[in-house]
Design a protein around this motif. Structure first.
Motif, PDB file in Angstrom:
ATOM      1  N   THR A  12       0.846  -1.194   0.000  1.00 18.29           N
ATOM      2  CA  THR A  12       0.000   0.000   0.000  1.00 18.29           C
ATOM      3  C   THR A  12       0.884   1.248   0.000  1.00 18.29           C
ATOM      4  O   THR A  12       2.082   1.172   0.307  1.00 18.29           O
ATOM      5  CB  THR A  12      -0.907   0.047   1.245  1.00 18.29           C
ATOM      6  N   ARG A  14       0.791   3.666   2.070  1.00 16.38           N
ATOM      7  CA  ARG A  14       1.257   3.931   3.444  1.00 16.38           C
ATOM      8  C   ARG A  14       2.460   3.068   3.809  1.00 16.38           C
ATOM      9  O   ARG A  14       3.379   3.525   4.493  1.00 16.38           O
ATOM     10  CB  ARG A  14       0.128   3.706   4.438  1.00 16.38           C
ATOM     11  N   GLU A  51      -2.277  10.284  -2.701  1.00 13.52           N
ATOM     12  CA  GLU A  51      -3.329   9.437  -2.139  1.00 13.52           C
ATOM     13  C   GLU A  51      -4.416  10.282  -1.476  1.00 13.52           C
ATOM     14  O   GLU A  51      -5.608  10.037  -1.660  1.00 13.52           O
ATOM     15  CB  GLU A  51      -2.738   8.457  -1.127  1.00 13.52           C
ATOM     16  N   ARG A  52      -4.011  11.306  -0.722  1.00 12.47           N
ATOM     17  CA  ARG A  52      -4.992  12.177  -0.061  1.00 12.47           C
ATOM     18  C   ARG A  52      -5.844  12.927  -1.077  1.00 12.47           C
ATOM     19  O   ARG A  52      -7.045  13.085  -0.886  1.00 12.47           O
ATOM     20  CB  ARG A  52      -4.283  13.170   0.858  1.00 12.47           C
ATOM     21  N   ARG A  53      -5.210  13.408  -2.138  1.00 10.01           N
ATOM     22  CA  ARG A  53      -5.965  14.129  -3.169  1.00 10.01           C
ATOM     23  C   ARG A  53      -6.990  13.214  -3.838  1.00 10.01           C
ATOM     24  O   ARG A  53      -8.105  13.644  -4.138  1.00 10.01           O
ATOM     25  CB  ARG A  53      -5.020  14.707  -4.215  1.00 10.01           C
ATOM     26  N   LEU A  54      -6.610  11.976  -4.100  1.00 14.39           N
ATOM     27  CA  LEU A  54      -7.537  11.027  -4.724  1.00 14.39           C
ATOM     28  C   LEU A  54      -8.721  10.702  -3.812  1.00 14.39           C
ATOM     29  O   LEU A  54      -9.799  10.366  -4.286  1.00 14.39           O
ATOM     30  CB  LEU A  54      -6.804   9.742  -5.116  1.00 14.39           C
ATOM     31  N   GLN A  55      -8.520  10.802  -2.512  1.00 17.83           N
ATOM     32  CA  GLN A  55      -9.583  10.517  -1.541  1.00 17.83           C
ATOM     33  C   GLN A  55     -10.297  11.788  -1.075  1.00 17.83           C
ATOM     34  O   GLN A  55     -11.086  11.745  -0.134  1.00 17.83           O
ATOM     35  CB  GLN A  55      -9.002   9.780  -0.336  1.00 17.83           C
ATOM     36  N   ASN A  56     -10.003  12.929  -1.717  1.00 14.82           N
ATOM     37  CA  ASN A  56     -10.602  14.225  -1.356  1.00 14.82           C
ATOM     38  C   ASN A  56     -10.410  14.569   0.117  1.00 14.82           C
ATOM     39  O   ASN A  56     -11.314  15.039   0.785  1.00 14.82           O
ATOM     40  CB  ASN A  56     -12.092  14.260  -1.711  1.00 14.82           C
ATOM     41  N   MET A  57      -9.206  14.319   0.617  1.00 11.68           N
ATOM     42  CA  MET A  57      -8.842  14.651   1.996  1.00 11.68           C
ATOM     43  C   MET A  57      -7.956  15.892   1.985  1.00 11.68           C
ATOM     44  O   MET A  57      -7.442  16.274   0.940  1.00 11.68           O
ATOM     45  CB  MET A  57      -8.083  13.477   2.635  1.00 11.68           C
ATOM     46  N   GLU A  59      -4.617  18.095   2.216  1.00 16.14           N
ATOM     47  CA  GLU A  59      -3.363  17.695   1.581  1.00 16.14           C
ATOM     48  C   GLU A  59      -2.238  17.328   2.540  1.00 16.14           C
ATOM     49  O   GLU A  59      -1.359  16.571   2.184  1.00 16.14           O
ATOM     50  CB  GLU A  59      -2.894  18.790   0.632  1.00 16.14           C
TER      51      GLU A  59
END
Length: 113
Positions: A12, A14, A51-57, A59
């Motif tokens: 993953t 992470r 990864e955060r951008r893809l999950q709309n979290m 930055e």
């Protein structure tokens, strides 16, 4: 190459970033509200940012922590901590007093430096 092989091998994001974050160096740079001490750490931060951008979290990890803290504060207001002493002269964040020094957790400012 290591990150690419690990990601293609089923690890993953992470896990890959955790492995890359262990590498330290002598040159430091601020990126995405974080002090990075090696190119490997920069790659790890870029992987996590993507990864955060893809999950709309948010930055950065710091923004995630602030959002969680404000959510928990709204749900359960707590008394103001006595170690908080004022605002930071550099970023206007909250200054904290510990070990005989005033410091800011947001930007790293310290009165003792």
């Amino acid at each position: 190459m290591l990150a690419s092989k690990m990601l293609r091998g089923g690890f993953t994001v992470r896990e890959v970033s955790h492995s890359l974050n262990k590498v330290t160096g002598t040159n430091s740079v601020w990126f995405n509200e974080r002090l990075l001490t090696s190119p490997e750490q920069a790659i790890a931060e870029c992987l996590l940012l993507t990864e955060r951008r893809l999950q709309n979290m948010p930055e950065s990890f710091r923004q995630i922590q602030k959002a969680a803290a404000s959510f928990s504060t709204e749900a359960h207001p707590e008394p103001v901590m006595s170690s908080l002493i004022g605002s930071c002269p550099e970023c206007s964040g909250q200054l904290e007093h510990a070990s005989g020094c005033d410091f800011c957790r947001d930007c790293g400012y310290s009165k003792c430096k």
